[in-house]
Design a protein around this motif. Structure first.
Motif, PDB file in Angstrom:
ATOM      1  N   HIS A   1      -3.210   3.911  -5.618  1.00 25.29           N
ATOM      2  CA  HIS A   1      -2.194   4.498  -6.488  1.00 25.29           C
ATOM      3  C   HIS A   1      -2.553   4.160  -7.939  1.00 25.29           C
ATOM      4  CE1 HIS A   1       0.082   5.076  -2.811  1.00 25.29           C
ATOM      5  NE2 HIS A   1      -0.071   3.792  -2.551  1.00 25.29           N
TER       6      HIS A   1
ATOM      7  N   THR B   1       3.427   3.791  -1.894  1.00 27.26           N
ATOM      8  CA  THR B   1       3.583   4.136  -3.309  1.00 27.26           C
ATOM      9  C   THR B   1       4.854   3.555  -3.928  1.00 27.26           C
ATOM     10  OG1 THR B   1       3.581   5.989  -4.869  1.00 27.26           O
ATOM     11  CG2 THR B   1       4.752   6.328  -2.784  1.00 27.26           C
TER      12      THR B   1
ATOM     13  N   TRP C   1       6.019   0.710  -3.955  1.00 28.36           N
ATOM     14  CA  TRP C   1       5.857  -0.644  -4.484  1.00 28.36           C
ATOM     15  C   TRP C   1       5.305  -0.664  -5.902  1.00 28.36           C
ATOM     16  CZ3 TRP C   1       6.708  -5.510  -2.132  1.00 28.36           C
ATOM     17  CH2 TRP C   1       7.198  -5.462  -0.835  1.00 28.36           C
ATOM     18  N   PHE C   2       4.883   0.464  -6.414  1.00 26.53           N
ATOM     19  CA  PHE C   2       4.189   0.491  -7.699  1.00 26.53           C
ATOM     20  C   PHE C   2       5.097   1.055  -8.791  1.00 26.53           C
ATOM     21  CE2 PHE C   2       1.053   0.298  -4.403  1.00 26.53           C
ATOM     22  CZ  PHE C   2       0.122  -0.606  -4.890  1.00 26.53           C
ATOM     23  N   GLU C   3       6.271   0.460  -8.900  1.00 20.65           N
ATOM     24  CA  GLU C   3       7.266   0.868  -9.880  1.00 20.65           C
ATOM     25  C   GLU C   3       7.633  -0.330 -10.752  1.00 20.65           C
ATOM     26  OE1 GLU C   3       8.278   3.894 -10.292  1.00 20.65           O
ATOM     27  OE2 GLU C   3       7.336   4.774  -8.515  1.00 20.65           O
TER      28      GLU C   3
ATOM     29  N   ARG D   1       0.898  -9.337  -7.457  1.00 22.91           N
ATOM     30  CA  ARG D   1       0.549  -8.108  -6.728  1.00 22.91           C
ATOM     31  C   ARG D   1      -0.958  -7.908  -6.810  1.00 22.91           C
ATOM     32  NH1 ARG D   1      -0.243  -3.336  -8.734  1.00 22.91           N
ATOM     33  NH2 ARG D   1       1.300  -3.400 -10.419  1.00 22.91           N
TER      34      ARG D   1
ATOM     35  N   ALA E   1      -0.973   3.223 -10.551  1.00 24.95           N
ATOM     36  CA  ALA E   1      -0.439   1.976 -11.103  1.00 24.95           C
ATOM     37  C   ALA E   1      -1.131   0.751 -10.529  1.00 24.95           C
ATOM     38  CB  ALA E   1       1.062   1.892 -10.858  1.00 24.95           C
ATOM     39  N   GLY E   2      -1.832   0.924  -9.407  1.00 23.40           N
ATOM     40  CA  GLY E   2      -2.546  -0.185  -8.794  1.00 23.40           C
ATOM     41  C   GLY E   2      -3.870  -0.493  -9.442  1.00 23.40           C
TER      42      GLY E   2
ATOM     43  N   ARG F   1       0.812  -1.224   0.000  1.00 22.80           N
ATOM     44  CA  ARG F   1       0.000   0.000   0.000  1.00 22.80           C
ATOM     45  C   ARG F   1       0.840   1.267   0.000  1.00 22.80           C
ATOM     46  NH1 ARG F   1      -4.379  -1.603   4.554  1.00 22.80           N
ATOM     47  NH2 ARG F   1      -2.596  -2.764   5.396  1.00 22.80           N
TER      48      ARG F   1
ATOM     49  N   ASP G   1       7.870  -4.513  -9.889  1.00 15.93           N
ATOM     50  CA  ASP G   1       7.072  -5.523 -10.588  1.00 15.93           C
ATOM     51  C   ASP G   1       7.962  -6.624 -11.156  1.00 15.93           C
ATOM     52  OD1 ASP G   1       4.316  -5.295 -10.438  1.00 15.93           O
ATOM     53  OD2 ASP G   1       4.103  -5.170 -12.613  1.00 15.93           O
TER      54      ASP G   1
ATOM     55  N   GLY H   1      -0.355  -6.824 -10.848  1.00 15.76           N
ATOM     56  CA  GLY H   1       1.050  -6.821 -11.222  1.00 15.76           C
ATOM     57  C   GLY H   1       1.770  -8.053 -10.729  1.00 15.76           C
TER      58      GLY H   1
END
Length: 245
Positions: A169, A143, A145-147, A161, A171-172, A141, A151, A176
């Motif tokens: 976010h 931010t 982690w959403f790179e 993911r 990208a969520g 949760r 992934d 992923g």
């Protein structure tokens, strides 16, 4: 290409009096629940341990094709924050092994404050994999982690993911990590844990799931909008929509 499998259910198997007529009349709540759904997510394991014998009893109450997802304890994810938690992992994995072949996925839900740190994640993944060879889904949760690089690491680890709604976010908005398994957690929107989903959204979700299944992807869809009982109705509507397709 073989079609993928879908596992549709709720966070827990509580059946309110209003929905009980839609389930088989005999058996425990879990046995009746498993008459209509083929999966359930156990969240209570986050708060307290369950004896292996309890998991064994639950496994014995459901048919062969039914699967459980089990959330890791908060002592591992929120207190230890994935670091130095070997003894806690030992206990948890020994307990959930009581599910046998009906253990589907281990769910690693992370605190919003836990930023991605590759060395910690790799070390934890190695510890977990040495104890558990089955599927893992992670719900980050923070931010960071959403790179794309994160992934790629999750794909290497074969961790899915989670796509969680409401989305935190941008990208969520898409699942992923490991692409052969999609794990959806639907908490209700606009009011988390309470709101039911609109029929049109559930129909669109069914269409997307069918597309994934046609590509050989395994799909989990768990409704966590349980506070006012909406999860069961939404889950049954999705099962019906999938059957119609």
């Amino acid at each position: 290409m073989a079609a993928g499998l879908s596992f549709i259910g709720c966070a827990g198997w509580s059946l309110s009096r209003a929905v009980q007529p839609r389930f088989p009349p005999e058996g425990s709540h879990l046995q009746r629940y498993a008459g209509r759904f083929n999966a359930v997510e156990i969240n209570s394991s986050f708060y307290r341990p369950h004896a292996r014998a309890t998991y064994e009893r639950w496994a014995g109450d459901v048919p062969e094709g039914f699967r459980f997802s089990v959330k890791l304890p908060r002592g591992i994810t929120h207190e230890r924050r994935l670091a130095g938690c070997g003894p806690e992992l030992d206990g948890f994995v020994q307990q959930v092994a009581g599910l046998g072949a009906r253990l589907g996925v281990l769910l690693v839900q992370l605190p919003p404050s836990l930023a991605f740190e590759p060395a910690t994640v790799r070390a934890f993944a190695q510890q977990l994999r040495s104890r558990h060879a089955g599927p893992v889904a992670v719900e980050p949760r923070h931010t960071s982690w959403f790179e794309p690089g994160v992934d790629a690491l999750l794909r290497d680890l074969q961790w899915s993911r989670v796509l969680a709604d409401p989305v935190l976010h941008e990208a969520g908005r898409w699942p992923g990590g490991w692409p052969q398994r999609v794990y959806l957690r639907l908490h209700g929107s606009p009011r988390m844990y309470y709101s039911a989903y609109e029929p049109a959204l559930l129909q669109a979700l069914a269409w997307r799931i069918v597309q994934a299944l046609d590509q050989g992807i395994e799909v989990w869809c768990i409704f966590d909008n349980t506070a006012a009982g909406a999860a069961v109705g939404d889950g049954l509507a999705l099962v019906q929509a999938l059957a119609a397709r």
